[in-house]
Scaffold this active site. Sequence first.
Site, PDB file in Angstrom:
ATOM      1  N   SER A 184       0.848  -1.194   0.000  1.00 43.79           N
ATOM      2  CA  SER A 184       0.000   0.000   0.000  1.00 43.79           C
ATOM      3  C   SER A 184       0.888   1.249   0.000  1.00 43.79           C
ATOM      4  O   SER A 184       1.649   1.486   0.941  1.00 43.79           O
ATOM      5  CB  SER A 184      -0.893  -0.006   1.240  1.00 43.79           C
ATOM      6  OG  SER A 184      -1.454   1.272   1.403  1.00 43.79           O
ATOM      7  N   HIS A 200      -1.199  -1.245  -4.337  1.00 45.09           N
ATOM      8  CA  HIS A 200      -2.469  -0.867  -3.717  1.00 45.09           C
ATOM      9  C   HIS A 200      -2.481   0.650  -3.494  1.00 45.09           C
ATOM     10  O   HIS A 200      -1.575   1.201  -2.853  1.00 45.09           O
ATOM     11  CB  HIS A 200      -2.602  -1.609  -2.383  1.00 45.09           C
ATOM     12  CG  HIS A 200      -3.900  -1.398  -1.669  1.00 45.09           C
ATOM     13  ND1 HIS A 200      -5.042  -2.115  -1.965  1.00 45.09           N
ATOM     14  CD2 HIS A 200      -4.224  -0.556  -0.658  1.00 45.09           C
ATOM     15  CE1 HIS A 200      -6.021  -1.726  -1.159  1.00 45.09           C
ATOM     16  NE2 HIS A 200      -5.550  -0.770  -0.367  1.00 45.09           N
ATOM     17  N   ASP A 236      -4.621   3.861  -2.005  1.00 44.22           N
ATOM     18  CA  ASP A 236      -5.712   4.259  -1.099  1.00 44.22           C
ATOM     19  C   ASP A 236      -6.182   5.666  -1.412  1.00 44.22           C
ATOM     20  O   ASP A 236      -5.448   6.630  -1.185  1.00 44.22           O
ATOM     21  CB  ASP A 236      -5.213   4.197   0.353  1.00 44.22           C
ATOM     22  CG  ASP A 236      -4.975   2.775   0.797  1.00 44.22           C
ATOM     23  OD1 ASP A 236      -5.944   1.999   0.806  1.00 44.22           O
ATOM     24  OD2 ASP A 236      -3.823   2.447   1.109  1.00 44.22           O
ATOM     25  N   MET A 278      -8.624   8.594  -0.457  1.00 41.76           N
ATOM     26  CA  MET A 278      -9.456   9.052   0.675  1.00 41.76           C
ATOM     27  C   MET A 278      -9.940  10.463   0.417  1.00 41.76           C
ATOM     28  O   MET A 278      -9.158  11.319  -0.013  1.00 41.76           O
ATOM     29  CB  MET A 278      -8.627   9.046   1.958  1.00 41.76           C
ATOM     30  CG  MET A 278      -8.017   7.697   2.275  1.00 41.76           C
ATOM     31  SD  MET A 278      -7.073   7.816   3.798  1.00 41.76           S
ATOM     32  CE  MET A 278      -6.334   6.182   3.853  1.00 41.76           C
ATOM     33  N   HIS A 335      -8.245   1.324  -4.140  1.00 46.49           N
ATOM     34  CA  HIS A 335      -9.177   1.171  -3.012  1.00 46.49           C
ATOM     35  C   HIS A 335      -9.801   2.531  -2.745  1.00 46.49           C
ATOM     36  O   HIS A 335      -9.154   3.421  -2.190  1.00 46.49           O
ATOM     37  CB  HIS A 335      -8.388   0.645  -1.810  1.00 46.49           C
ATOM     38  CG  HIS A 335      -9.163   0.542  -0.544  1.00 46.49           C
ATOM     39  ND1 HIS A 335      -8.567   0.382   0.690  1.00 46.49           N
ATOM     40  CD2 HIS A 335     -10.504   0.561  -0.299  1.00 46.49           C
ATOM     41  CE1 HIS A 335      -9.490   0.323   1.629  1.00 46.49           C
ATOM     42  NE2 HIS A 335     -10.678   0.434   1.054  1.00 46.49           N
ATOM     43  N   MET A 353     -11.858   4.969  -0.836  1.00 43.49           N
ATOM     44  CA  MET A 353     -12.520   5.303   0.425  1.00 43.49           C
ATOM     45  C   MET A 353     -13.153   6.673   0.244  1.00 43.49           C
ATOM     46  O   MET A 353     -12.741   7.660   0.854  1.00 43.49           O
ATOM     47  CB  MET A 353     -11.492   5.289   1.563  1.00 43.49           C
ATOM     48  CG  MET A 353     -11.137   3.881   2.004  1.00 43.49           C
ATOM     49  SD  MET A 353      -9.572   3.815   2.887  1.00 43.49           S
ATOM     50  CE  MET A 353      -8.449   3.740   1.526  1.00 43.49           C
ATOM     51  N   GLY A 388      -4.992  -3.760   6.385  1.00 45.90           N
ATOM     52  CA  GLY A 388      -4.908  -3.084   7.678  1.00 45.90           C
ATOM     53  C   GLY A 388      -4.315  -3.978   8.757  1.00 45.90           C
ATOM     54  O   GLY A 388      -4.852  -5.055   9.020  1.00 45.90           O
TER      55      GLY A 388
HETATM   56  C1  DX5 Z   1      -6.193   2.039   5.512  1.00 47.18           C
HETATM   57  C2  DX5 Z   1      -5.731   1.657   4.134  1.00 47.18           C
HETATM   58  C3  DX5 Z   1      -4.614   0.683   4.086  1.00 47.18           C
HETATM   59  C4  DX5 Z   1      -3.338   1.114   4.789  1.00 47.18           C
HETATM   60  C5  DX5 Z   1      -2.858  -0.100   5.516  1.00 47.18           C
HETATM   61  O1  DX5 Z   1      -7.372   2.717   5.434  1.00 47.18           O
HETATM   62  O2  DX5 Z   1      -6.808   1.136   3.361  1.00 47.18           O
HETATM   63  O3  DX5 Z   1      -4.328   0.253   2.753  1.00 47.18           O
HETATM   64  O4  DX5 Z   1      -2.318   1.588   3.942  1.00 47.18           O
HETATM   65  O5  DX5 Z   1      -1.769   0.225   6.290  1.00 47.18           O
HETATM   66  P1  DX5 Z   1      -1.076  -0.807   7.283  1.00 47.18           P
HETATM   67  O6  DX5 Z   1      -0.647  -1.992   6.470  1.00 47.18           O
HETATM   68  O7  DX5 Z   1       0.094  -0.002   7.800  1.00 47.18           O
HETATM   69  O8  DX5 Z   1      -2.077  -1.139   8.334  1.00 47.18           O
HETATM   70 ZN    ZN Z   2      -6.400   0.146   1.377  1.00 42.41          ZN
END
Ligand code: DX5
Ligand code: ZN
Length: 216
Positions: A8, A33, A35, A37, A66, A68, A176
Site C-alpha cells: 500500500s 495498492h 488508497d 481518501m 481502493h 474510500m 490493515g
Molecule cells: C487504511 C488503508 C490501508 C493502509 C494499511 O485505510 O486502506 O491500505 O495503507 O496500512 P497498514 O498496512 O500499515 O495497516
Molecule cells: Zn487500502
Amino acid sequence: MSTIVAPSLLSADFGDLRKDLEMINRSEADWLHLDIMDGVFVPNISFGFPVLKYVAQYCKKPLDVHLMTVQPEKFLDRFHELGTAIYNVHFEACMHLNRVIYEIKQRGMKAAVTLNPSTPVSMLNDVIADLDMVLIMTVNPGFGGQKFIEHSIAKVKELRRLITQTDSKALIQVDGGVNFETAPRLVKAGVDVLVSGSTIFLAPDPEEAIRTLKKL
Ligand code: DX5
Ligand code: ZN
C-alpha cells in the site's frame, strides 16, 4: 499458488516517491495498492490525480485502487483512463451496488467490493457471484499503521464458506494491520491477497518483507 501481495503506497516516502516505485517495480510484489481518501467517507485525505498520474506512469505493476470515498462511481472513467486494473468500492458507499459492479466490469476493470469492520459478510450474498474480489477491512479505514481487529479472522472464514457455496471466483483480500504475526493466520483462514503498508515500507529491507509475505 503463492500469496498475492499488494504493497500500500500510503506508507511510502512521498518525498522520494520514485525510489519507492522503483523498489516496487524490482520486487516480487504482484500489485500496487492505492488508497484514495476523500475526507468524507473516512476522516483523512490521501492523494489525488496529479500524484496518481505520476504513479501510473512509473509503476509496472497492476494498480489495485481502493476507493474510500462517497459516490465512488464518480471516478470510474478517470481511473479507467489511468490504467486501473482493479476498481475497489466500499459496500457502505454504494447506494446501487449492483449497478456500480456492472459499470466497473463494462470498462474492462476487475470489480471488487470492500467491507468495513462493522459490515457483515452476508451483505454480499446477492452480489458475490459477480465479484472478482472482496476486501475485508481488518482495521477501520482511513490510516496506516493501526492495530489489527481480531474478529476479522472469523469474517475471512465466513467469506471463504460463502465463496465455496456459491462457486464464486472472488479472491479474498485483507487490508490493515497485516504484519508477520497476523499474515500467516489470515492466509490459513483463507486469504488470497495481502495488502500491507507499514510492514513493508518501514521494514529495513522492503523487498525482503514482500518476499516473506509472498511465501505464506
Ligand atoms: C487504511 C488503508 C490501508 C493502509 C494499511 O485505510 O486502506 O491500505 O495503507 O496500512 P497498514 O498496512 O500499515 O495497516
Ligand atoms: Zn487500502
